[in-house]
Each structure stands twice: as structure tokens, then as C-alpha cells.
Design a protein around this motif. Structure first.
Motif, PDB file in Angstrom:
ATOM      1  N   SER A  90     -69.379   2.999   9.724  1.00 48.01           N
ATOM      2  CA  SER A  90     -69.492   1.865  10.189  1.00 48.01           C
ATOM      3  C   SER A  90     -69.459   2.125  11.619  1.00 48.01           C
ATOM      4  O   SER A  90     -69.270   2.025  12.617  1.00 48.01           O
ATOM      5  N   ARG A  91     -67.961   2.714  11.646  1.00 46.88           N
ATOM      6  CA  ARG A  91     -66.967   3.420  11.979  1.00 46.88           C
ATOM      7  C   ARG A  91     -67.518   4.765  13.406  1.00 46.88           C
ATOM      8  O   ARG A  91     -67.413   5.148  14.625  1.00 46.88           O
ATOM      9  N   GLY A  92     -68.160   5.641  11.982  1.00 44.35           N
ATOM     10  CA  GLY A  92     -69.151   6.248  13.005  1.00 44.35           C
ATOM     11  C   GLY A  92     -70.888   6.202  13.185  1.00 44.35           C
ATOM     12  O   GLY A  92     -71.755   7.324  13.659  1.00 44.35           O
ATOM     13  N   SER A  95     -72.382   4.461  18.833  1.00 50.61           N
ATOM     14  CA  SER A  95     -71.602   4.028  20.444  1.00 50.61           C
ATOM     15  C   SER A  95     -71.354   3.328  19.627  1.00 50.61           C
ATOM     16  O   SER A  95     -71.617   2.339  19.250  1.00 50.61           O
ATOM     17  N   PRO A  96     -70.230   2.714  20.734  1.00 52.71           N
ATOM     18  CA  PRO A  96     -69.949   1.215  21.341  1.00 52.71           C
ATOM     19  C   PRO A  96     -70.414   0.052  20.727  1.00 52.71           C
ATOM     20  O   PRO A  96     -71.247  -0.367  20.748  1.00 52.71           O
ATOM     21  N   GLN A  97     -71.063   0.695  21.719  1.00 51.11           N
ATOM     22  CA  GLN A  97     -72.586  -0.455  22.414  1.00 51.11           C
ATOM     23  C   GLN A  97     -73.915  -1.031  21.051  1.00 51.11           C
ATOM     24  O   GLN A  97     -73.773  -1.839  20.892  1.00 51.11           O
ATOM     25  N   ILE A  98     -74.030   0.222  19.813  1.00 52.25           N
ATOM     26  CA  ILE A  98     -74.859   0.669  19.186  1.00 52.25           C
ATOM     27  C   ILE A  98     -74.071  -0.342  18.462  1.00 52.25           C
ATOM     28  O   ILE A  98     -74.903  -1.473  17.684  1.00 52.25           O
ATOM     29  N   ARG A  99     -72.364  -0.268  18.401  1.00 58.72           N
ATOM     30  CA  ARG A  99     -71.966  -0.433  17.304  1.00 58.72           C
ATOM     31  C   ARG A  99     -71.530  -2.169  17.103  1.00 58.72           C
ATOM     32  O   ARG A  99     -71.930  -3.397  15.990  1.00 58.72           O
ATOM     33  N   ARG A 179     -72.360  15.818  17.269  1.00 57.27           N
ATOM     34  CA  ARG A 179     -71.237  15.315  17.649  1.00 57.27           C
ATOM     35  C   ARG A 179     -70.623  14.262  17.122  1.00 57.27           C
ATOM     36  O   ARG A 179     -70.984  14.033  16.268  1.00 57.27           O
ATOM     37  N   ASN A 180     -69.412  13.543  16.986  1.00 51.01           N
ATOM     38  CA  ASN A 180     -68.680  12.323  16.625  1.00 51.01           C
ATOM     39  C   ASN A 180     -69.442  11.188  17.155  1.00 51.01           C
ATOM     40  O   ASN A 180     -69.382  10.520  16.294  1.00 51.01           O
ATOM     41  N   ALA A 181     -70.392  11.111  18.075  1.00 54.17           N
ATOM     42  CA  ALA A 181     -70.629  10.297  18.496  1.00 54.17           C
ATOM     43  C   ALA A 181     -72.033  10.413  18.460  1.00 54.17           C
ATOM     44  O   ALA A 181     -72.444  11.280  18.737  1.00 54.17           O
ATOM     45  N   MET A 182     -73.381   8.808  18.503  1.00 54.89           N
ATOM     46  CA  MET A 182     -74.836   9.454  18.993  1.00 54.89           C
ATOM     47  C   MET A 182     -75.437  10.263  17.944  1.00 54.89           C
ATOM     48  O   MET A 182     -76.313  11.155  18.652  1.00 54.89           O
ATOM     49  N   VAL A 183     -75.148  10.646  16.545  1.00 56.10           N
ATOM     50  CA  VAL A 183     -76.128  10.793  15.526  1.00 56.10           C
ATOM     51  C   VAL A 183     -76.751  10.366  14.810  1.00 56.10           C
ATOM     52  O   VAL A 183     -76.431   9.309  14.001  1.00 56.10           O
TER      53      VAL A 183
ATOM     54  N   ARG B 126     -62.092   7.628  25.621  1.00 62.23           N
ATOM     55  CA  ARG B 126     -62.911   8.649  25.494  1.00 62.23           C
ATOM     56  C   ARG B 126     -63.661   7.987  24.324  1.00 62.23           C
ATOM     57  O   ARG B 126     -64.850   8.618  23.732  1.00 62.23           O
ATOM     58  N   GLU B 127     -62.948   7.652  22.972  1.00 63.59           N
ATOM     59  CA  GLU B 127     -64.060   7.125  22.483  1.00 63.59           C
ATOM     60  C   GLU B 127     -65.344   6.369  22.435  1.00 63.59           C
ATOM     61  O   GLU B 127     -66.028   6.182  22.094  1.00 63.59           O
ATOM     62  N   ARG B 128     -64.305   4.860  23.317  1.00 66.48           N
ATOM     63  CA  ARG B 128     -65.021   4.031  23.970  1.00 66.48           C
ATOM     64  C   ARG B 128     -66.364   4.086  24.975  1.00 66.48           C
ATOM     65  O   ARG B 128     -66.900   3.138  25.555  1.00 66.48           O
ATOM     66  N   ILE B 129     -66.521   5.292  25.529  1.00 63.18           N
ATOM     67  CA  ILE B 129     -66.882   6.190  26.449  1.00 63.18           C
ATOM     68  C   ILE B 129     -67.993   6.549  25.830  1.00 63.18           C
ATOM     69  O   ILE B 129     -68.634   6.930  26.733  1.00 63.18           O
ATOM     70  N   ALA B 130     -68.011   7.548  24.200  1.00 66.60           N
ATOM     71  CA  ALA B 130     -68.696   7.859  23.825  1.00 66.60           C
ATOM     72  C   ALA B 130     -70.233   7.605  24.033  1.00 66.60           C
ATOM     73  O   ALA B 130     -70.935   8.105  23.983  1.00 66.60           O
ATOM     74  N   GLY B 131     -70.807   7.028  24.528  1.00 69.80           N
ATOM     75  CA  GLY B 131     -72.031   5.821  24.116  1.00 69.80           C
ATOM     76  C   GLY B 131     -72.507   6.148  25.854  1.00 69.80           C
ATOM     77  O   GLY B 131     -73.750   5.503  25.798  1.00 69.80           O
ATOM     78  N   ASN B 132     -71.765   6.746  26.529  1.00 71.72           N
ATOM     79  CA  ASN B 132     -72.031   6.515  28.359  1.00 71.72           C
ATOM     80  C   ASN B 132     -72.501   7.906  28.646  1.00 71.72           C
ATOM     81  O   ASN B 132     -71.232   8.509  28.572  1.00 71.72           O
ATOM     82  N   LEU B 133     -73.153   8.471  28.993  1.00 74.14           N
ATOM     83  CA  LEU B 133     -73.089   9.657  29.189  1.00 74.14           C
ATOM     84  C   LEU B 133     -73.524   9.998  30.193  1.00 74.14           C
ATOM     85  O   LEU B 133     -73.671   9.454  31.832  1.00 74.14           O
ATOM     86  N   CYS B 134     -72.734  11.276  31.299  1.00 74.98           N
ATOM     87  CA  CYS B 134     -72.659  11.276  32.094  1.00 74.98           C
ATOM     88  C   CYS B 134     -72.134  12.870  32.509  1.00 74.98           C
ATOM     89  O   CYS B 134     -72.147  13.401  31.779  1.00 74.98           O
ATOM     90  N   ARG B 135     -73.536  13.036  33.492  1.00 78.68           N
ATOM     91  CA  ARG B 135     -74.091  15.225  33.668  1.00 78.68           C
ATOM     92  C   ARG B 135     -73.529  15.425  34.835  1.00 78.68           C
ATOM     93  O   ARG B 135     -73.830  16.350  35.149  1.00 78.68           O
ATOM     94  N   CYS B 136     -72.672  14.557  35.703  1.00 77.55           N
ATOM     95  CA  CYS B 136     -72.090  15.292  36.983  1.00 77.55           C
ATOM     96  C   CYS B 136     -70.300  16.033  36.522  1.00 77.55           C
ATOM     97  O   CYS B 136     -69.881  16.746  36.995  1.00 77.55           O
ATOM     98  N   THR B 137     -69.459  15.084  35.933  1.00 74.35           N
ATOM     99  CA  THR B 137     -67.936  15.002  36.168  1.00 74.35           C
ATOM    100  C   THR B 137     -67.783  15.455  35.692  1.00 74.35           C
ATOM    101  O   THR B 137     -66.569  15.700  35.464  1.00 74.35           O
ATOM    102  N   GLY B 138     -67.784  15.623  33.851  1.00 76.39           N
ATOM    103  CA  GLY B 138     -67.568  16.108  33.280  1.00 76.39           C
ATOM    104  C   GLY B 138     -66.505  14.831  32.265  1.00 76.39           C
ATOM    105  O   GLY B 138     -65.402  15.835  31.378  1.00 76.39           O
TER     106      GLY B 138
END
Lengths: 290, 156
Positions: A90-92, A95-99, A179-183, B126-138
Motif C-alpha cells: 500500500s505504501r508504494g 502518490s499520497p493523493q492516490i493513496r 521511479r519510487n512514486a507514481m508507477v 519529499r515523499e509527500r510531494i511525490a505526486g506533485n510534478l513541477c517542471r521549473c524548480t527542480g
């Protein structure tokens, strides 16, 4: 197209029977992608989000019962002790929003070969409770999956719960992706050691038309562990046993080339995941897990 | 169908909502709230992230009818009359906003995190924003903004 929103389980079953063409929806994380992008227009949505109690889990002494609307976020938070492989899977997910939205019931209802819950449910020998106005059925996870996005679930049935034997020894879940998220997993593998029964369970995802078990690998490892008295003596397991186990896991797979991977890479990855899962589980077992 | 919900604390009703519509469309096209952005429509990018009953969710993946009775918070609800929220101010201070398209979603994701854990470490951010893509800032300055927001005293 109608939005059906039952307020009780009984009403949900009645609506399911009256509208077999309706698509049940809980978190919507899979269905909505197809509706947004592929123009998928089901005849009706059977929205289960207003039925009370479906997101809860309960302790049934040797088992836990997980409600179908339990989200991945909740499983990560609550199930690490009794269902560690499922919690790790579940942890993988996404993303947080999907989970926060995706549910175990949705994963089962969709029955994608890449669904992350399935290997853990196979490895732990879970049982799926389904119900219709005709009555209730208990379906072993090992018999549930029939084909890509096809399961034993009848058109008038809903998933009522998932019964999972409590962990009595280490369990692992691992997956490979870009990658570690969203796969969506290129390949995934779950291993559960059942110390009380002195046997093991496996589950493989994304490497066949359905989630599958590695039966030959299970039988091999069960025999090795019994012959060497490894369960009682808690001795280190030779590397050759890990390697043979991994080889046999790979033989259970029937992967394809697709947009995410080649079949050859999937086989390779699965062998690595199986080897590591056994090493991790057995190392933890030797450390005196429980 | 009509969908009645609470948006940023105010009761709202969206009329004529179609069953296949998603919450993002309801917010943007029917209620005129264009802060949540529409990009991938498959839950990959996080630019439509809103809070639904407290949880950060991709509005594009919520069937609009499921929002009936829900408490929805969007980026429009973060700032006061003439004052940015603490996290918004930290985004500006850290230089975490470039084109700005991902910013509303990031603010909503980080809002959930900071409500749960007022002082998250960098890994957690970082883990919490893994589902938010940003193409500018890195991402570096976004993480810095989150750390800055976390280190502020409550109410600052």
C-alpha cells in the motif's frame, strides 16, 4: 447515465442487483482515468462512498477483516503489524493523493494484473467476502483472479470485505518501476512466511495475465525448510536455496513485452525481487521476529 | 444532477452536473474556482490537488457526484483578506514559485502534511510531494519553502 448513491449496504446490494450494468466506484482512482481520458461512459455509477462502515477494519483473533473501502493510506497506518506485506504494498501505490482515495476493494474489483494488493493477498492466503441479494460467498484470493480485469465477482455481487490471516512471521513486498512514486509495477513480488503452519506463500504481480502464485517455488521452499528443520532451529538458509527459490519463482511468470518493460526484463527483475524477499524475510525471522 | 457541497467554508450548489464529470471540472467550470489546475486528468501531476474532508486528493479523479455533502478546500481559501497564508508566504520567500502552475496543488498537499506533522523532515516532505510534478524548480526551493513553513512558530 445515472449516479446511484446508496446509504446502506442493503440498499447497495439491491441497486447492484437492479443495475448489473452499473460500475461500482469507491475512490475512483482507476475508473476516473478511463472516464476522463478514454471517453469511458458506463451506463451508471454505483457510488459506494456513502455506505457507512466500509472503510473500517477489525480484529478477528487469528484473522483481520479489512473493509472494502479501506484506503491505502489507512492500510499503511493501521495494518503494518498484522498484514505487513499488504501495508508495504500500500505504501508504494501511486502518490499520497492516490493513496488517500484508492481502496483495497477497488483494487480487487478492477483485478488488474498490476494491482499492488494482489501479490500480498495471494501470499497471505487471504479470503474475499462477496455478497449479493442471493447471499454471501467466501472466495479464496488464490481462485479470485480469472483474467486481465476479470475476477470471480458476479455481475450482481459487491466486495464486502477481505479476511487476512494475521502475520506470524516476516512478510515482504517489493516492486520494480521507473521511479519510487507514481508507477504501475513492471513486476512485483510478495512473500509471507507462515511460521505457525510452517509453510510459505508467494504472489507475483505484473508478470502474467492475472496475479499468480509461484506454486513450484512454494513447494520447493516448504520442503527445504522442513527437511533441514529450519523453522525450529532458526538456522541461516544457504544461498543456493535462495537462488533455486528465485529461479522457480521466475518459472511461474508468463510476462509480455509492453510499454513499461520487456518480458525478459520482467523475468530478470522478478528473480531479483524473489531472491531479496526471501533473504529479507529469513534474516528477520532469525532475528527473532515475534 | 445538483451537487451541494461546502467550498472553503461556504455552502455552494452546482447545477446540471453530469454523472461522468469530475470534481475539478465542477470547481473550475461551474463554480469559477480556477486555482486547482487542469493538466493530466489522470492523477499523475497533482496540479488539481484539493482537500476533501481534510485529505489531499486529485480533484480530477473524484466523481463530481461523490462531492455531495463534502467539505472541499481549495487554494483560494488559503489566504486571508489581504494576507497570504504562512506556507504561501514561505513559497515566495524561498523562491519556490516559478511559472506557478504546480503551486496550488503543492500548497494543498503540503497543507495536509503540515496539519499532521508540524515539523516534517526533508525526506517526509519529499515523499509527500511525490505526486506533485513541477517542471521549473527542480523541487529544491519547494522543499526549502516547506521546511521554512514548518519551522515557523504557530500562527506566524
Amino acid at each position: 447515465m445515472a449516479h446511484l448513491r446508496p446509504r446502506s449496504w442493503g440498499e447497495a446490494l439491491a441497486l447492484r442487483a437492479a443495475h448489473p450494468e452499473a460500475v461500482p466506484v469507491s475512490g475512483g482512482t482507476d475508473l476516473m482515468v478511463r472516464m476522463n481520458l478514454a471517453g469511458h461512459r458506463p451506463a451508471a455509477l454505483l457510488d459506494l462512498s456513502a455506505v457507512p462502515g466500509l472503510a473500517e477494519w477489525s480484529d478477528r483473533s487469528a484473522w483481520i477483516r479489512v473493509g472494502p473501502a479501506m484506503t491505502y493510506t489507512a492500510m499503511v497506518r493501521d495494518l503494518a503489524e498484522h498484514a505487513p506485506a499488504l501495508a508495504r504494498a500500500s505504501r508504494g501505490v501511486g502518490s499520497p493523493q492516490i493513496r488517500n482515495r484508492g481502496t483495497i476493494g477497488g483494487n480487487l474489483g478492477t483485478a488488474s494484473p498490476a494491482g499492488d494488493c494482489h501479490p500480498a493477498l495471494l501470499a497471505t492466503r487471504a479470503t474475499i467476502e462477496v455478497e449479493s441479494v442471493r447471499g454471501e460467498r467466501l472466495l479464496p484470493a488464490r481462485e479470485f483472479y480469472l483474467g486481465p480485469r476479470r475476477s470471480m465477482l458476479a455481475p450482481d455481487e459487491l466486495i464486502k470485505g477481505v479476511l487476512i490471516p494475521k502475520a506470524t512471521a516476516p512478510q515482504e513486498f517489493a516492486k520494480v518501476g521507473a521511479r519510487n512514486a507514481m508507477v504501475i509495477a513492471v513486476g512485483s513480488f510478495a512473500l509471507a512466511l507462515h511460521a505457525d503452519e510452517q509453510r510459505v506463500g508467494t504472489g507475483i504481480g505484473s508478470a502474467a495475465p492475472t496475479p499468480v502464485i509461484a506454486g513450484a517455488a512454494e513447494r520447493y521452499l516448504d520442503a527445504e525448510l522442513a527437511d533441514g528443520d529450519y523453522w525450529e532451529k532458526r538456522r541461516p538458509l544457504p544461498d543456493v536455496v535462495h537462488r533455486r527459490f528465485a529461479e522457480l519463482v521466475v518459472t511461474a511468470a508468463d510476462p509480455i513485452d509492453d510499454i513499461r518493460s520487456t518480458a525478459a526484463y520482467r523475468r530478470h527483475a522478478l528473480g531479483v525481487l524473489a531472491y531479496r524477499a526471501l533473504r529479507w524475510c529469513w534474516t528477520d525471522f532469525l532475528k527473532g521476529w515475534r | 444532477m445538483n451537487v451541494t457541497l461546502t467550498v472553503n467554508g461556504e455552502p455552494r450548489t452546482a447545477e446540471g452536473v453530469r454523472v461522468h464529470e469530475n470534481l475539478l471540472h465542477l470547481l473550475r467550470a461551474r463554480l469559477g474556482l480556477t486555482g486547482a489546475k487542469n493538466a493530466c486528468e489522470q492523477g499523475e501531476c497533482g496540479s488539481c490537488t484539493v482537500r476533501m474532508d481534510g485529505r489531499a486528493v486529485c480533484a480530477c479523479l473524484v466523481p463530481a457526484g461523490q462531492a455531495e455533502g463534502a467539505d472541499i478546500r481549495t487554494v483560494e481559501g488559503l489566504a486571508g483578506e489581504d494576507r497570504l497564508s504562512a506556507t504561501q508566504a514561505c513559497f515566495l520567500r524561498a523562491g519556490a514559485v516559478q511559472c506557478g502552475f504546480c503551486t496550488p496543488g503543492l500548497l494543498m498537499s503540503l497543507g495536509e502534511l503540515l496539519d499532521e506533522d508540524p515539523d516534517p523532515g526533508e525526506d517526509v516532505v519529499r515523499e509527500r510531494i511525490a505526486g506533485n510534478l513541477c517542471r521549473c524548480t527542480g523541487y529544491q526551493k519547494i522543499v526549502e519553502a516547506a521546511r521554512l513553513a514548518a519551522s515557523r512558530p504557530p500562527g506566524a
